[in-house]
Design a protein around this motif. Structure first.
Motif, short mmCIF file in Angstrom:
data_model
loop_
_atom_site.label_atom_id
_atom_site.label_comp_id
_atom_site.label_asym_id
_atom_site.label_seq_id
_atom_site.Cartn_x
_atom_site.Cartn_y
_atom_site.Cartn_z
N LYS A 1 24.35 10.21 -15.82
CA LYS A 1 23.22 11.12 -15.74
C LYS A 1 23.13 11.89 -17.04
O LYS A 1 24.11 12.51 -17.48
N GLN A 2 21.95 11.85 -17.68
CA GLN A 2 21.71 12.57 -18.92
C GLN A 2 20.37 13.28 -18.83
O GLN A 2 19.35 12.67 -18.48
N HIS A 3 20.39 14.58 -19.12
CA HIS A 3 19.16 15.37 -19.17
C HIS A 3 18.33 15.22 -17.89
O HIS A 3 17.10 15.13 -17.92
N GLY A 4 19.03 15.17 -16.76
CA GLY A 4 18.36 15.10 -15.47
C GLY A 4 17.90 13.72 -15.07
O GLY A 4 17.24 13.55 -14.04
N VAL A 5 18.24 12.69 -15.84
CA VAL A 5 17.84 11.32 -15.54
C VAL A 5 19.06 10.50 -15.16
O VAL A 5 20.08 10.52 -15.85
N VAL A 6 18.96 9.76 -14.06
CA VAL A 6 20.04 8.90 -13.59
C VAL A 6 19.83 7.49 -14.14
O VAL A 6 18.72 6.94 -14.05
N TYR A 7 20.88 6.93 -14.71
CA TYR A 7 20.85 5.57 -15.22
C TYR A 7 21.92 4.73 -14.52
O TYR A 7 23.07 5.13 -14.46
N HIS A 8 21.52 3.57 -14.03
CA HIS A 8 22.46 2.55 -13.56
C HIS A 8 22.38 1.39 -14.53
O HIS A 8 21.28 0.99 -14.95
N LEU A 9 23.52 0.82 -14.89
CA LEU A 9 23.51 -0.37 -15.74
C LEU A 9 24.81 -1.13 -15.60
O LEU A 9 25.85 -0.56 -15.26
N LYS B 1 16.28 12.91 -24.90
CA LYS B 1 15.90 14.28 -24.56
C LYS B 1 14.55 14.64 -25.16
O LYS B 1 13.71 15.27 -24.51
N ARG B 2 14.30 14.21 -26.40
CA ARG B 2 13.03 14.52 -27.05
C ARG B 2 11.86 13.90 -26.30
O ARG B 2 10.80 14.52 -26.16
N MET B 3 12.05 12.69 -25.80
CA MET B 3 10.98 12.04 -25.04
C MET B 3 10.64 12.85 -23.79
O MET B 3 9.48 12.94 -23.39
N SER B 4 11.66 13.44 -23.18
CA SER B 4 11.42 14.22 -21.96
C SER B 4 10.65 15.51 -22.25
O SER B 4 10.11 16.13 -21.33
N GLN B 5 10.60 15.91 -23.51
CA GLN B 5 9.92 17.16 -23.88
C GLN B 5 8.51 16.94 -24.42
O GLN B 5 7.83 17.90 -24.75
N LEU B 6 8.06 15.69 -24.49
CA LEU B 6 6.71 15.42 -24.97
C LEU B 6 5.68 15.85 -23.93
O LEU B 6 5.92 15.78 -22.73
N PRO B 7 4.49 16.26 -24.36
CA PRO B 7 3.43 16.68 -23.42
C PRO B 7 2.69 15.46 -22.87
O PRO B 7 1.63 15.08 -23.36
N CYS B 8 3.26 14.85 -21.83
CA CYS B 8 2.73 13.58 -21.33
C CYS B 8 2.03 13.68 -19.98
O CYS B 8 1.74 12.66 -19.35
N GLN B 9 1.77 14.88 -19.51
CA GLN B 9 1.07 15.02 -18.23
C GLN B 9 -0.28 14.29 -18.29
O GLN B 9 -1.02 14.40 -19.26
N HIS B 10 -0.57 13.55 -17.21
CA HIS B 10 -1.83 12.80 -17.07
C HIS B 10 -2.00 11.72 -18.12
O HIS B 10 -3.11 11.22 -18.32
N GLN B 11 -0.93 11.32 -18.77
CA GLN B 11 -1.02 10.27 -19.77
C GLN B 11 -0.55 8.93 -19.23
O GLN B 11 0.31 8.86 -18.34
N VAL B 12 -1.12 7.86 -19.80
CA VAL B 12 -0.64 6.50 -19.56
C VAL B 12 0.25 6.12 -20.73
O VAL B 12 -0.17 6.19 -21.89
N VAL B 13 1.48 5.73 -20.43
CA VAL B 13 2.47 5.39 -21.45
C VAL B 13 2.80 3.90 -21.35
O VAL B 13 3.04 3.38 -20.26
N VAL B 14 2.79 3.22 -22.49
CA VAL B 14 3.24 1.83 -22.56
C VAL B 14 4.53 1.80 -23.35
O VAL B 14 4.58 2.27 -24.49
N ASP B 15 5.58 1.26 -22.75
CA ASP B 15 6.87 1.09 -23.42
C ASP B 15 7.02 -0.39 -23.70
O ASP B 15 7.24 -1.20 -22.79
N LEU B 16 6.91 -0.77 -24.97
CA LEU B 16 6.93 -2.18 -25.34
C LEU B 16 8.32 -2.80 -25.27
O LEU B 16 8.44 -4.03 -25.19
N TYR B 17 9.36 -1.98 -25.34
CA TYR B 17 10.74 -2.47 -25.29
C TYR B 17 11.52 -1.57 -24.34
O TYR B 17 12.42 -0.85 -24.74
N CYS B 18 11.21 -1.67 -23.07
CA CYS B 18 11.64 -0.65 -22.11
C CYS B 18 13.14 -0.66 -21.84
O CYS B 18 13.74 0.37 -21.59
N GLY B 19 13.75 -1.85 -21.87
CA GLY B 19 15.16 -1.91 -21.51
C GLY B 19 15.37 -1.44 -20.08
O GLY B 19 14.63 -1.82 -19.16
N ILE B 20 16.35 -0.59 -19.88
CA ILE B 20 16.64 -0.07 -18.53
C ILE B 20 15.86 1.23 -18.26
O ILE B 20 16.08 1.88 -17.25
#
Length: 263
Positions: free
Chosen positions: A70-78, A94-113
């Protein structure tokens, strides 16, 4: 948190050292049926440099490679024997979690886990994610992590080669979290954005002193794609984030770019 401990074992017959590590979950979030005590021991190996970016860690103690952190409130299993976990990218997650993304559509081209994009979903309750990933092992962990963080209803997974399956014309923000270079995704990122533009976060390994030259290359390439699509955009690098030192003269950087119509 997930702690990685190094163990050195001396082989006196062959006169060389083996490096091992084990993971220890410190926040008590291991499932009871998966807990195997203090930790699990693995032999550290170099991560595969191919498209799949697969782990080469070898399990030496324990019955499977699945760990939970668990990092910065996010649980990861791998499964660390199949999927890498870049501990040096903690600040970027952590920086990604601080971006102003409310009501946004996000595309992650290399999402991984879900390394970078699940933090966005957890912190921005109205964001929606389109996750592109080619590695089946990463996809298995991604599905598990979306459920663990209760954000699965706000994600569509696009399995397979992103050159064939990445969405187009829908994104407010695009993540390109692939190193040593995400260059193959630059045009895909432009195509994924809405016609009115948006943000792109481009990961690159860059030799020191070449930061500005890389910025110019990214902008020039993306402007070319936007023109081909019929867009009259301005694209600028708003910020360059240093994530970590990759090698003595090379840094892992993230270029934050904004595309918008010309006035």
């Amino acid at each position: 948190t997930m702690t990685c401990h190094a163990v050195v074992v001396k082989d006196y017959c062959n006169m060389y050292s083996h490096f091992f590590f084990f993971f220890q979950a410190e926040d008590g979030i291991r499932d009871a049926q998966e807990s195997r005590g203090l930790g699990d021991v693995y032999k550290r190996q170099a991560v595969d440099s191919g498209m799949m970016r697969q782990s080469r860690a070898v399990l030496l103690l324990g019955d499977n490679g699945w760990v939970t952190c668990k990092q910065h409130g996010v649980v990861y299993h791998l499964d660390v024997t199949r999927v890498m976990f870049a501990s040096g990218n903690t600040t970027e997650r952590k920086r990604m979690s601080q971006l102003p993304c409310q009501h946004q559509v996000v595309v992650d081209l290399y999402c991984g886990i879900g390394y970078l994009s699940i933090p966005i979903l957890v912190s921005s309750s109205s964001a929606f994610l389109h996750a592109c990933e080619i590695n089946p092992d990463s996809l298995a962990a991604l599905e598990r992590n979306l459920t663990a963080n209760q954000v699965q209803a706000r994600c569509t997974i696009h399995p397979g080669d992103n050159r064939q399956h990445a969405p187009k014309g829908i994104a407010d923000r695009v993540l390109l979290g692939l190193i040593p270079s995400s260059k193959d995704g630059w045009s895909l990122a432009v195509e994924a954005l809405k016609p009115e533009g948006g943000w792109m976060h481009v990961h690159e390994n860059v030799e020191r002193g070449q930061e500005q030259r890389m910025a110019e290359q990214i902008v020039e390439s993306m402007l070319g794609t936007s023109v081909a699509l019929g867009y009259k955009w301005e694209i600028e690098v708003v910020h360059i984030e240093q994530v970590k030192q990759y090698s003595p003269r090379v840094d892992h950087l993230v270029y934050d770019l904004r595309a918008c119509p010309k006035l």
